[in-house]
Write an enzyme that holds these catalytic residues in place. Structure first.
Site: not given
Length: 271
Positions: A91-94, A118
């Site tokens: 869950d890094a939302k890069r 993510t």
């Protein structure tokens, strides 16, 4: 992990539970602080207690980044400890320009071997496509999030009458497909799952917001489940911090099992 393998595991465990490993050094039981790696020891015991009812684990990368190099070591040890048949989500939302996204993809898919990551889609196609070049890996795009400020942008109508989150989901399906792309859709959105399913009927949805954020599991399943379940429902604080003493892992197991039993009922009712 393929979509069919994920569905097979859901049917086997009668669960579509994703446990969020949002491990905060300030919140873990104090007796663990004497361990050489308190974060990993906490995660290890949570995994041991919950793996039989869990189909995915989702470490939130910020909790590990905040600790510097030691945090990254704890994260890798955690990832290595997760059983091979359980789906892993970074869950890094890069999300950045193409060459930068390609390096993020290499970091999480090659160096660390996560199954998925993510990704924030708001820089467009070239920021997402590098993540889709890895066979057997998944991109989980932010679609309709569970936070309070989602309406600031995501729910705003565009000139053609389509809401921004609908535009994201519709357009992004030209980049990937239901075998390599999922969407984040918050459980706090309730009946809006109908709008999402109209646009993405076959895709898996990663659903945060159950538990501490007050999301409704029944509504999520009623409006969001498809023929292969199509849901990974995440719970973090409600499970990993169910207890704060020496018996924290036992309390986590009870909380995870309770949610799994509810999911079993939902599978029986809606699948």
């Amino acid at each position: 992990m393929t979509r069919q393998e994920l569905f097979t595991n859901i049917k086997k465990k009668r669960s579509f539970l994703c446990v969020g490993l949002d491990t905060d050094i300030a919140k873990i039981p104090s007796h663990l602080h004497k361990e050489k790696d308190p974060i990993f020891e906490f995660n290890k015991q949570i995994i041991d207690a919950t793996a039989d009812v869990t189909v995915a684990y989702k470490p939130n990368i910020a909790f590990y980044e905040a600790m510097g190099p030691k945090g990254w070591e704890s994260l890798q040890k955690t990832l290595d400890y997760i059983p091979n048949d359980i789906f892993t989500i970074a869950d890094a939302k890069r999300g950045d320009i193409g060459n930068t996204s390609a390096l993020y993809a290499r970091a999480f898919f090659e160096a660390m071997s996560f199954d998925s990551i993510t990704v924030a889609p708001y820089m467009g196609r070239d920021s997402v496509k590098p993540f889709l070049q890895f066979d057997g890996k998944w991109v989980i795009l932010l679609g309709l999030t569970s936070n309070e400020g989602f309406a600031d942008f995501q729910n705003e109508p565009m000139a053609d009458g389509q809401k921004l989150f609908e535009k994201v989901i519709a357009t992004s399906q030209q980049w990937g497909n239901a075998d390599n792309m999922m969407y984040v859709v918050g459980a706090t959105r309730g009946e809006m799952f109908k709008e999402v399913r109209a646009l993405a009927p076959q895709h898996f949805l990663l659903v945060p917001g159950i538990g501490a954020q007050g999301g409704d599991l029944e509504a999520t399943c009623k409006y969001g489940m498809n023929s292969q379940c199509g849901l990974l429902v995440n719970s973090a604080r409600g499970i990993i911090y169910a207890g704060s003493g020496p018996d924290f892992a036992e309390k986590a197991k009870l909380a995870a099992t309770d949610l799994q039993q509810q999911m079993d009922e939902m599978l029986e009712k809606y699948l």
